[in-house]
Design an enzyme around this catalytic site. Structure first.
Site, mmCIF file in Angstrom:
data_model
loop_
_atom_site.group_PDB
_atom_site.id
_atom_site.type_symbol
_atom_site.label_atom_id
_atom_site.label_comp_id
_atom_site.label_asym_id
_atom_site.label_seq_id
_atom_site.Cartn_x
_atom_site.Cartn_y
_atom_site.Cartn_z
ATOM 1 N N LYS A 206 59.471 71.520 -55.599
ATOM 2 C CA LYS A 206 60.310 72.799 -55.263
ATOM 3 C C LYS A 206 60.631 73.572 -56.398
ATOM 4 O O LYS A 206 60.384 74.683 -56.742
ATOM 5 C CB LYS A 206 61.300 72.318 -54.413
ATOM 6 C CG LYS A 206 61.934 73.723 -54.082
ATOM 7 C CD LYS A 206 63.399 73.001 -53.349
ATOM 8 C CE LYS A 206 64.456 74.338 -53.112
ATOM 9 N NZ LYS A 206 65.687 74.065 -52.598
ATOM 10 N N GLU A 212 59.127 63.328 -63.442
ATOM 11 C CA GLU A 212 58.293 62.214 -62.910
ATOM 12 C C GLU A 212 56.959 63.026 -62.475
ATOM 13 O O GLU A 212 55.913 62.519 -62.980
ATOM 14 C CB GLU A 212 58.684 61.673 -61.795
ATOM 15 C CG GLU A 212 60.081 60.756 -62.022
ATOM 16 C CD GLU A 212 61.392 61.524 -62.069
ATOM 17 O OE1 GLU A 212 61.472 62.619 -62.158
ATOM 18 O OE2 GLU A 212 62.345 60.655 -61.913
ATOM 19 N N ARG A 267 64.870 67.554 -49.328
ATOM 20 C CA ARG A 267 64.792 66.634 -48.314
ATOM 21 C C ARG A 267 64.328 67.124 -46.684
ATOM 22 O O ARG A 267 64.389 66.450 -45.850
ATOM 23 C CB ARG A 267 66.135 65.764 -48.502
ATOM 24 C CG ARG A 267 67.394 66.452 -48.243
ATOM 25 C CD ARG A 267 68.323 65.528 -48.706
ATOM 26 N NE ARG A 267 69.772 66.228 -48.687
ATOM 27 C CZ ARG A 267 70.096 66.960 -50.015
ATOM 28 N NH1 ARG A 267 69.370 66.887 -50.828
ATOM 29 N NH2 ARG A 267 71.312 67.530 -49.705
ATOM 30 N N HIS A 383 63.890 38.412 -39.608
ATOM 31 C CA HIS A 383 63.693 37.163 -40.335
ATOM 32 C C HIS A 383 64.431 37.464 -41.721
ATOM 33 O O HIS A 383 63.830 36.578 -42.673
ATOM 34 C CB HIS A 383 62.415 37.068 -40.389
ATOM 35 C CG HIS A 383 61.880 36.297 -38.936
ATOM 36 N ND1 HIS A 383 61.737 34.942 -38.332
ATOM 37 C CD2 HIS A 383 61.489 37.042 -37.770
ATOM 38 C CE1 HIS A 383 61.410 34.815 -37.360
ATOM 39 N NE2 HIS A 383 61.182 36.172 -37.122
HETATM 40 O O1 F6P Z 1 66.517 63.817 -56.368
HETATM 41 C C1 F6P Z 1 66.748 65.210 -56.508
HETATM 42 C C2 F6P Z 1 65.910 66.235 -56.143
HETATM 43 O O2 F6P Z 1 66.301 67.420 -56.355
HETATM 44 C C3 F6P Z 1 65.804 65.919 -54.670
HETATM 45 O O3 F6P Z 1 66.531 66.794 -53.956
HETATM 46 C C4 F6P Z 1 64.414 66.561 -54.442
HETATM 47 O O4 F6P Z 1 63.679 66.201 -53.213
HETATM 48 C C5 F6P Z 1 63.666 65.813 -55.647
HETATM 49 O O5 F6P Z 1 64.572 65.716 -56.464
HETATM 50 C C6 F6P Z 1 62.262 66.576 -55.938
HETATM 51 O O6 F6P Z 1 62.523 67.739 -56.684
HETATM 52 P P1 F6P Z 1 61.575 68.703 -56.722
HETATM 53 O O7 F6P Z 1 60.696 68.960 -55.388
HETATM 54 O O8 F6P Z 1 62.062 69.924 -57.327
HETATM 55 O O9 F6P Z 1 60.389 68.089 -57.546
#
Ligand code: F6P
Length: 526
Positions: A206, A212, A267, A383
């Site tokens: 987004k 990452e 989310r 389990h």
């Molecule tokens: O964990 C924080 C967050 O902003 C989440 O709310 C979101 O889903 C995720 O990081 C990934 O963010 P983006 O879609 O901007 O890479």
């Protein structure tokens, strides 16, 4: 507005709790042969049995009163109508609009967002058709077969959970892979499985700033260029983002960028173009069924009276245990392999939404809010952690999620359902024994969500049910379920620590634990 613990219904509920806390559910079943009928609800292919809860009819009417006093219906109207329900960021949260395919208009900042949504769905339709009909081809002319989603959090968990759940609806020619973590081991494993000539990767972010995701995307792009021996990998790459300018700057051409918008929380975004991997796997027609299922739950949530409203009831029952019984946990236990990643998915939706302490009035809460979610596939969890559910001093309400029709072996299916029902029964009836180590206290509550079959439509309904349950709880706790400021600090601290790890900075500003661990890493990673 009064603070939550000052609401008359809250105080009556506290008193009510004292009067019924010691009552046994078994007694209630013995004296009311219609308890199941009184405390269950059906909506299309989903049955909710909430009869194995520590409630009587008065509990439900008091909880409903609480929802009324917390002005749930007004906030629900704000949610659906595009009002600024996410007050700290002064914007709407319009995931419900994403799955409303009834040509209405909905204005946000002078713009009809329904038109934008439809245009994006159309773009998804054209693209998925091209890929699925083999007319979209890679740099060497071969059709796409491996789809790699690069994203994290909401840009990962929804597509992962749903593509797994709907595997039997997917086109077997395609394989969907996921890279979320920044751990190179995950990337390495996926790269070994895919054919570069037939790979499409989706950069799903987004914000288009998530380190990452961008780091993984950079590595996979380089890998593709090397493998294909070309600099032009444009046919192998699309992006989904609410920051198209950043994606363009990255080098992605406009026609390969799918839009989402600020008014969709990460989310809650699987219903937008973030759902592209799902659409590629199951086709757009089934993706529409998925949206329609969620919309059906939206209509139910919007229009049913609270005492007959599944998300409202689930939300209120959660509050009953968290705030009156003092149980901060919630177990989610699916007895359906399709829902293997459901707990992970709900963990983000619930804990990132309601793990908050600041109220909408900018004060701090003096009551508990969002539950700690735990869970695992049915028989596996029996389990592992069910021992604690049966005999631990903790008391953890369980949502059992069952699918009546399995896809494969009937004998196994009967056994699976019997396992779930017997666990729910055991939690309720317990076992009395003179030896304490054999004694099982019982009277432990659970809900059963019985779905006819996991289909795109019923899965959409189930997911929207939990989204709205979480919304109901956020409103009653008077918190904003749509921001996530808590995750920012860790992101902010990372670059400095990385600089230390990479010897770009001296170790002087860190606390002694972090400094010691940095030194330890430097010597152990050599
Ligand atoms: O964990 C924080 C967050 O902003 C989440 O709310 C979101 O889903 C995720 O990081 C990934 O963010 P983006 O879609 O901007 O890479």
């Amino acid at each position: 507005m009064k603070k939550l613990p000052e609401l008359p219904s809250w105080q009556t509920l506290q008193h009510h709790y004292q009067t019924i806390a010691d009552h046994s559910m078994q007694e209630w079943f013995a004296t009311d042969s219609k308890r199941f009928a009184h405390f269950s609800l059906k909506l299309d292919d989903i049955l909710l049995d909430f009869s194995k809860n520590r409630i009587n009819p008065e509990t439900i009417s008091l909880l409903v009163k609480l929802a009324e006093e917390a002005k749930l219906s007004e906030y629900r109207d704000t949610l659906f109508s595009g009002g600024p329900i996410n007050a700290t960021e002064n914007r709407p949260a319009l995931h419900t609009a994403l799955r409303d395919r009834h040509n209405k208009s909905l204005m946000v900042d002078g713009r009809n967002v329904m038109k934008d949504i439809q245009a994006e769905l159309h773009k998804m339709q054209v693209f998925t058709d091209q890929v699925r009909e083999n007319s979209w081809r890679g740099a060497t002319g071969k059709p796409i077969r491996d789809i790699v989603n690069i994203g994290i959090g909401g840009s990962h968990l929804g597509p992962l959970m749903v593509t797994h759940a709907l595997k039997d609806d997917a086109d077997p020619r395609f394989q969907c892979h996921f890279i979320s973590n920044i751990d190179g081991a995950q990337l390495h494993r996926v790269l070994q499985k895919i054919d570069p000539e037939q790979t499409l990767f989706i950069i799903s972010s987004k914000s288009f700033t998530t380190p990452e995701t961008l780091s993984n995307a950079r590595l996979i792009e380089q890998w593709l260029r090397d493998k294909l021996n070309t600099t032009d990998i444009s046919q192998h790459r699309v992006a989904i983002t609410a920051a198209p300018e950043k994606a363009k700057k990255w080098g992605i051409q406009e026609s390969h960028i799918f839009s989402m918008w600020d008014w969709v929380g990460g989310r809650y975004s699987v219903w937008s173009a973030i759902g592209l991997p799902i659409a590629l796997m199951i086709g757009m027609e089934k993706f529409y069924e998925f949206l329609d299922g969620a919309h059906e739950m939206d209509v139910h949530f919007k229009e049913s009276e609270f005492s007959q409203n599944m998300p409202v009831l689930l939300g209120l029952l959660g509050i009953w245990y968290i705030n009156f019984f003092g149980c901060p946990h919630q177990a989610i236990v699916p007895y359906a392999d399709e829902l293997n990643y459901f707990r992970e998915y709900i963990q983000q939706v619930d804990m990132e939404s309601n793990g908050k302490s600041a109220t909408r009035a900018n004060t701090l809460v003096d009551y508990m809010t969002g539950p700690i979610i735990l869970g695992e596939q049915g028989c596996d969890s029996q389990h592992s952690f069910f021992q604690l559910l049966h005999q631990g001093p903790h008391f953890i309400p369980v949502d059992f999620i069952l699918a009546a029709k399995g896809n494969h072996f009937q004998e196994q299916q009967d056994m699976l359902i019997a396992s779930a029902l017997s666990q729910a029964q055991a939690l309720m009836i317990g076992r009395h024994d003179l030896a304490n180590h054999k004694m099982i206290p019982g009277n432990r509550p659970s809900n059963i969500l019985f779905i006819k079959k996991i289909t795109p439509r019923s899965l959409g309904m189930l997911m929207a049910l939990y989204e709205h349950k979480i919304f109901v709880q956020g409103i009653i706790w008077n918190i904003n379920s749509f921001d996530q400021w808590g995750v920012e600090l860790g992101k902010h601290l990372l670059p400095d620590i990385l600089d230390h790890l990479q010897n770009k900075k001296e170790n002087h500003k860190q606390d002694s634990s972090t400094a010691g661990l940095i030194q330890h890493y430097k010597s152990d990673s050599k």
